[in-house]
Scaffold this active site. Structure first.
Site, PDB file in Angstrom:
ATOM      1  NE  ARG A  56      -4.138  -1.199   2.097  1.00  0.00           N
ATOM      2  CZ  ARG A  56      -5.023  -0.754   1.252  1.00  0.00           C
ATOM      3  NH1 ARG A  56      -5.261   0.300   1.586  1.00  0.00           N
ATOM      4  NH2 ARG A  56      -6.482  -1.777   1.725  1.00  0.00           N
ATOM      5  CE  LYS A 163      -1.165 -21.478   9.870  1.00  0.00           C
ATOM      6  NZ  LYS A 163      -0.664 -20.610  11.094  1.00  0.00           N
ATOM      7  CG  ASP A 192       1.514 -26.343   6.520  1.00  0.00           C
ATOM      8  OD1 ASP A 192       2.737 -26.074   7.279  1.00  0.00           O
ATOM      9  OD2 ASP A 192       0.574 -26.917   7.203  1.00  0.00           O
ATOM     10  CG  HIS A 193       5.981 -22.388   8.376  1.00  0.00           C
ATOM     11  ND1 HIS A 193       5.070 -22.650   9.005  1.00  0.00           N
ATOM     12  CD2 HIS A 193       6.843 -22.942   9.674  1.00  0.00           C
ATOM     13  CE1 HIS A 193       5.100 -22.594  10.533  1.00  0.00           C
ATOM     14  NE2 HIS A 193       6.350 -22.801  11.262  1.00  0.00           N
ATOM     15  CE  LYS A 197       8.754 -26.629  10.652  1.00  0.00           C
ATOM     16  NZ  LYS A 197       9.429 -25.712  12.228  1.00  0.00           N
ATOM     17  CD  GLU A 231       3.875 -22.213  19.145  1.00  0.00           C
ATOM     18  OE1 GLU A 231       4.917 -21.823  17.925  1.00  0.00           O
ATOM     19  OE2 GLU A 231       2.797 -22.250  19.096  1.00  0.00           O
ATOM     20  CG  ASP A 250      -2.253 -20.465  14.883  1.00  0.00           C
ATOM     21  OD1 ASP A 250      -1.616 -19.808  13.625  1.00  0.00           O
ATOM     22  OD2 ASP A 250      -0.892 -20.272  14.909  1.00  0.00           O
ATOM     23  CG  HIS A 255       1.653 -25.542  11.277  1.00  0.00           C
ATOM     24  ND1 HIS A 255       1.951 -25.472   9.910  1.00  0.00           N
ATOM     25  CD2 HIS A 255       1.674 -24.267  11.557  1.00  0.00           C
ATOM     26  CE1 HIS A 255       2.172 -23.913   9.886  1.00  0.00           C
ATOM     27  NE2 HIS A 255       1.873 -24.127  10.894  1.00  0.00           N
ATOM     28  CE  LYS A 355       0.903 -19.564  19.386  1.00  0.00           C
ATOM     29  NZ  LYS A 355       2.073 -19.838  18.431  1.00  0.00           N
TER      30      LYS A 355
HETATM   31  C1  BG6 Z   1       2.195 -20.199  13.160  1.00  0.00           C
HETATM   32  C2  BG6 Z   1       1.587 -20.109  13.450  1.00  0.00           C
HETATM   33  O1  BG6 Z   1       2.046 -20.556  11.595  1.00  0.00           O
HETATM   34  O2  BG6 Z   1       3.091 -21.534  13.459  1.00  0.00           O
HETATM   35  C3  BG6 Z   1       2.216 -19.779  15.091  1.00  0.00           C
HETATM   36  O3  BG6 Z   1       0.845 -19.132  12.836  1.00  0.00           O
HETATM   37  C4  BG6 Z   1       3.119 -20.696  15.306  1.00  0.00           C
HETATM   38  O4  BG6 Z   1       1.171 -19.079  15.833  1.00  0.00           O
HETATM   39  C5  BG6 Z   1       3.569 -21.415  14.310  1.00  0.00           C
HETATM   40  O5  BG6 Z   1       3.816 -19.973  16.552  1.00  0.00           O
HETATM   41  C6  BG6 Z   1       4.883 -22.582  14.905  1.00  0.00           C
HETATM   42  O6  BG6 Z   1       5.909 -22.921  13.665  1.00  0.00           O
HETATM   43  P1  BG6 Z   1       6.964 -22.900  14.150  1.00  0.00           P
HETATM   44  O7  BG6 Z   1       7.685 -23.200  12.826  1.00  0.00           O
HETATM   45  O8  BG6 Z   1       7.890 -22.654  15.383  1.00  0.00           O
HETATM   46  O9  BG6 Z   1       7.096 -24.343  14.726  1.00  0.00           O
END
Ligand code: BG6
Length: 506
Positions: A56, A163, A192-193, A197, A231, A250, A255, A355
């Site tokens: 923007r 995501k 999806d990150h 890994k 986490e 989330d 994941h 969390k």
């Molecule tokens: C994200 C979530 O997709 O993944 C976060 O939105 C989370 O809330 C994170 O903390 C966790 O990723 P990783 O790679 O640290 O396990």
């Protein structure tokens, strides 16, 4: 210990233009540009490469370039080589404008024409949607309508979408429908990150490249599976996003379900995107969906409350900035899922994520059926340790097998022991956040690590009954746990009812 082997050799990707929507955002600076830098450092970016940012704010191209550079220096994993950085940022263009404004796309056409000519990127374009989710559909629509994403004259046009992909089943179906009206499925890369890994990717190799696991990978030998993504961080400054989302949305349909589907899938006929993604989607599709209120039996949702953790005072989740004081959003979820197919019928998959827990730990633990005890009943042995195969994703990257061994000495004594393979003992990996692999794969057109529409929808279908049951229950049934703990007691009860217990997070 064997000599370390370095990572595989790959060739540079096709010439292309990398267009970032949401180019001023955190994701672009913290992850995308450092990942592009790592690819450049490994010789995996093409010579003919350009970055085009869309956001923007009005700013000059020069200002955008220096923002990218300072982001890179701040977030790079490791030292930044000036020459590589300046090569990476040597062709940068910036387009100011809103994602849903046709004028933005007219300017984008001009910028692309300019940089594509200057760099000879052959018309190949990767559009990365690093925007808030509300912009995904408008961007897809505009790219489709303006022809910017139309594949022609041998040039590819691909879209990476971050995501969350939808907030429930209905919205995920709607988003897929909208995108597929203007793009082909093969052009859409839903990220999806977790799939970036290495240790997650290795689950498939462990299962299918070894003769010893697959014959016992089923309900005849496996007692249950535990998938944990714990986490230690709190919600922090993400209160607004998190309170509208919650732990389940989330983390679970994305994941945790990536981990679950890799463990539960049937062997694909080949290591190729269509075959792999079909098997993963079938596994998710076979999750038994509990009807109505029955869903409440098989889940626990909880919120963290204030506690002293180490030297820090953690406040109540409800005290987080932008979180209403009566919020019922869960910061922890535990589920018991049954996969109703021939391989898994009767084997519970217990999933938990939260969390502000005691430690950061992501792992898949597979418990095998217990050995009969009769042989040891007249010995001093009073119990046998559990047999777990544990795939640790983070912070440790290893695979461990726990089994019983005889304690040396004249008396029969048995102890649980652990055999562990540590990635770092065997392999030298280049610095990586996981995004490198995903971006590179998209550039070479390999969608194996991305989600297909049916996989996303199957994931939402499996969690929708829990979302519905919670909405109907309101605050009823919300449990609480102390920050820095292993989670709520109710989650222990979920397993205790089946005569099982969670592995410790710590
Ligand atoms: C994200 C979530 O997709 O993944 C976060 O939105 C989370 O809330 C994170 O903390 C966790 O990723 P990783 O790679 O640290 O396990």
């Amino acid at each position: 210990m064997t000599a370390k082997r370095s990572t595989t050799t790959a060739t540079p990707a096709d010439p292309c233009c990398f267009v970032i929507f949401g180019a001023s955002g955190d994701l672009a600076h913290r992850l995308l540009v450092p990942a592009l830098y790592n690819l450049a450092a490994q010789g995996l970016l093409p010579e003919a490469f350009a970055i085009v940012g869309v956001a923007r704010a009005e700013k000059s191209e020069e200002a955008f370039r220096s923002e990218l550079e300072s982001g890179l220096r701040q977030f790079a994993i490791g030292k930044v080589d000036d020459e590589i950085a300046s090569r990476l940022l040597s062709c940068v263009a910036y387009v100011p404008g809103a994602a849903d404004d046709p004028a933005t796309y007219r300017k984008l056409v001009q910028a692309l024409t300019r940089v594509e000519r200057a760099r000879d990127t052959r018309g190949n374009r990767l559009f990365y949607l690093a925007t808030p989710p509300s912009a995904f559909a408008p961007i897809g629509r505009c790219l489709g309508q303006t022809g910017l994403a139309r594949e022609e004259n041998g040039a590819w046009r691909r879209l990476i979408i971050e995501k969350p992909f939808g907030v429930d089943l209905a919205s995920a179906l709607a988003l897929n429908r909208e995108l597929l009206e203007v793009l082909h499925e093969r052009q859409i890369y839903r990220i999806d990150h977790y799939l970036g890994k290495e240790t997650v990717q290795n689950i498939m190799v462990l299962r299918f490249a070894n003769g010893l696991f697959e014959p016992i990978w089923n309900r005849h030998h496996i007692d249950h599976v535990q998938i944990t993504v714990a986490e230690s961080l709190t919600v922090g400054s993400r209160g607004r996003f998190y309170d509208a989302t919650g732990a389940l949305r989330d983390m679970v349909p994305n994941h945790l379900f990536q981990l679950l589907s890799l463990v539960a899938m049937e062997p694909p006929s080949r290591f190729e995107a269509h075959a792999v993604r079909s098997e993963k989607a079938h596994a998710l599709d076979a999750i038994h969906v509990p009807p109505g209120a029955a869903a409440l039996q098989d889940c626990v949702r909880a919120q963290y409350v204030a506690a002293r953790v180490g030297d820090n005072e953690v406040e109540d989740y409800r005290g987080t900035r932008d979180v209403p004081p009566d919020s019922t959003t869960e910061t922890y979820v535990a589920l018991k899922l049954m996969i109703d197919n021939w391989r898994w019928a009767g084997v519970p998959f217990y999933l938990r994520t939260g969390k502000a827990l005691k430690a950061r730990r992501t792992e898949v633990a597979i418990e095998f059926k217990r050995a009969p005890f009769a042989m040891f009943r007249d010995t001093p042995v009073d119990r046998l340790a559990r047999n777990f195969l544990v795939m640790s994703i983070q912070p440790d990257e290893c695979i461990g097998l726990q089994f019983n061994a005889k304690v040396p000495g004249p008396a029969v004594a048995i102890s649980g022991v652990n055999m562990t393979f540590n990635y770092q003992d065997y392999f030298d990996a280049a610095p990586s956040s996981g995004y490198e692999t995903l971006i590179y794969d998209c550039m070479i057109g390999d969608a194996i690590l991305f989600q297909r529409a049916d996989g996303i929808e199957a994931g939402w279908r499996a969690v929708q009954p829990f979302l519905d049951a919670w909405r109907n229950a309101g605050p009823r049934g919300l449990a609480f746990y102390k920050a820095g703990s292993e989670g709520p007691a109710e989650a222990d009860d979920l397993l205790a009812r089946d005569g099982r217990r969670w592995r410790s997070i710590a």
